[in-house]
Write a protein that holds these residues in place. Structure first.
Motif, PDB file in Angstrom:
ATOM      1  N   ILE A 227     -13.287   0.077 -21.651  1.00  0.00           N
ATOM      2  CA  ILE A 227     -12.726   0.242 -22.990  1.00  0.00           C
ATOM      3  C   ILE A 227     -11.213   0.125 -22.997  1.00  0.00           C
ATOM      4  CG2 ILE A 227     -12.364   1.945 -24.842  1.00  0.00           C
ATOM      5  CD1 ILE A 227     -15.194   2.978 -24.217  1.00  0.00           C
ATOM      6  N   LEU A 228     -10.553   0.746 -22.027  1.00  0.00           N
ATOM      7  CA  LEU A 228      -9.101   0.869 -22.061  1.00  0.00           C
ATOM      8  C   LEU A 228      -8.394  -0.316 -21.424  1.00  0.00           C
ATOM      9  CD1 LEU A 228      -8.759   4.635 -21.047  1.00  0.00           C
ATOM     10  CD2 LEU A 228      -8.481   3.662 -23.339  1.00  0.00           C
ATOM     11  N   PRO A 229      -7.226  -0.684 -21.923  1.00  0.00           N
ATOM     12  CA  PRO A 229      -6.389  -1.691 -21.245  1.00  0.00           C
ATOM     13  C   PRO A 229      -5.927  -1.161 -19.886  1.00  0.00           C
ATOM     14  CG  PRO A 229      -5.653  -1.311 -23.514  1.00  0.00           C
ATOM     15  CD  PRO A 229      -6.642  -0.237 -23.200  1.00  0.00           C
ATOM     16  N   ASP A 230      -5.426  -2.073 -19.046  1.00  0.00           N
ATOM     17  CA  ASP A 230      -5.019  -1.698 -17.695  1.00  0.00           C
ATOM     18  C   ASP A 230      -3.981  -0.578 -17.692  1.00  0.00           C
ATOM     19  OD1 ASP A 230      -6.703  -3.589 -16.676  1.00  0.00           O
ATOM     20  OD2 ASP A 230      -5.136  -5.058 -16.225  1.00  0.00           O
ATOM     21  N   GLY A 231      -2.969  -0.681 -18.557  1.00  0.00           N
ATOM     22  CA  GLY A 231      -1.897   0.313 -18.549  1.00  0.00           C
ATOM     23  C   GLY A 231      -2.390   1.726 -18.762  1.00  0.00           C
TER      24      GLY A 231
END
Length: 383
Positions: A37-41
């Motif tokens: 779900i989340l972006p890499d950062g």
């Protein structure tokens, strides 16, 4: 209805909720879903540690070096998970660790987490660098138990102001994090070029603080971030500062980040009310001792004079059993609930809490114990 029956009823209610039934059970599954779900950062900021992440890994492997040796034929039909901390009775020995900038995981951030914690009467420790202000979190929680985590400021009056605000908003304790005098060396964040603080994700408590705002040439996000960065890292912090903090509040003061037994003794001598044995989830000094490995010697140094909590590495009910048997009075849960928040908001946090409580209850019974207060090193063996 006895406590065990309440937990059973809660579990049964959860099972008939189709949306909740589809959610993960294990911490590993929550992490995988959050990764999708989340972006890499944001994901690497949440899951990663400092340096080569040796301490991050050590926090988990430390639990594997201890095994529970269960007792049999003990009649564990009548069980309780309740504890008392600073005069307040809690249903379980579980608290939600202070994690800043929860808005990077979910738009509702700390508000969703706080609602889930309140529903289970699990204390929520609000971070100084939260996405929502301590007053907003308090309003969301009503009378439910909550503590406030303080990042010391080089501007003492800002720290004093935040502590007074927390006391006025009904927080039950102040948790001073003492292991962040400088920011840990986080390779993942460097690779991603990611800093949620610099992006303004942890400003709420600052831009709502009158003393902090009085220090700004103009009250806007850019000026606030620069002022925070000038003040949040404090290599000069020393034992002499504790007297000033004590003068600001009548609330219990706990230190989070203690790993050395001599520091534990000094904390007791300086009138600290409780300790949280923690290496910041492996996010500060890489190569540091795991929190669980540090716990026995810190517990021996404290000698039961003040409450002792364990943070870093807890993932299962069996982990909680081991931590309590080695001397902790309670434990803090960190990354698992944040993965739950990322995946399903308030419902995800609630599911993580519910699973841990249920697993702790089962583990307690199978260990041959009726109460978490009965747990001691006698039920463990070192592998």
């Amino acid at each position: 209805m006895v406590e065990a029956e309440k937990r059973t009823a809660t579990a049964q209610f959860t099972k008939i909720d189709k949306d909740t039934q589809a959610l993960p059970i294990s911490s590993e599954d929550w992490e995988q879903r959050a990764r999708a779900i989340l972006p890499d950062g944001p994901f690497d900021y949440i899951c990663g540690g400092s340096g080569a992440e040796e301490t991050l890994a050590a926090n988990r492997t430390a639990f594997q070096r201890w095994a529970i040796v269960p007792r049999m034929l003990r009649d564990v039909s009548d069980r309780t998970l309740s504890i008392t901390l600073f005069g307040q009775q809690l249903d379980t020995p579980i608290l939600l660790a202070p994690i800043g900038m929860q808005g990077i995981a979910h738009p509702e951030g700390e508000l969703a987490t706080a609602r889930a914690a309140a529903a289970y009467n699990v204390p929520f420790i609000a971070s100084t660098v939260s996405t929502y202000s301590l007053e907003q979190i308090a309003e969301t929680m009503g009378d439910a138990p909550r503590w406030f985590q303080l990042y010391w400021s080089n501007d003492r009056e800002v720290s004093a102001s935040m502590v007074r605000r927390a006391e006025a908003a009904g927080y039950g304790a102040i948790v001073l994090t003492v292991d962040t005098i400088m920011l840990g060396w986080k390779r993942r964040d460097f690779r991603n070029g990611y800093s949620p603080l610099k992006e303004g994700k942890g400003l709420a408590n600052y831009i709502n603080d009158p003393v902090f705002c009085s220090r700004l040439p103009v009250v806007n996000e850019e000026a606030a971030v620069q002022e925070i960065l000038r003040n949040i890292y404090h290599p000069a912090l020393s034992w002499e500062d504790i007297g000033f903090l004590r003068q600001q509040t009548r609330l219990p003061i706990l230190f989070k980040g203690i790993l050395h037994p001599e520091d534990a003794k000094l904390a007791v001598e300086h009138g600290v009310d409780g300790l949280i044995v923690s290496n910041h989830g492996g996010r500060q000094l890489d190569g540091a001792i795991s929190s669980l490995d540090a716990l026995p010697s810190v517990a021996e140094a404290v000698g039961g004079r003040i409450p002792l909590l364990l943070d870093s590495g807890i993932r299962t009910g069996a982990d909680i059993i081991k931590a309590l048997a080695l001397g902790a009075n309670a434990v803090l849960i960190g990354r698992p609930f944040l993965y739950g928040l990322a995946v399903a908001g308030e419902k995800g946090v609630a599911r993580v809490i519910d699973t841990l409580i249920s697993e702790l209850d089962v583990s307690l019974a199978l260990s041959g114990s009726k109460s978490v207060s009965d747990l001691n090193r006698g039920i463990l063996t070192r592998l």
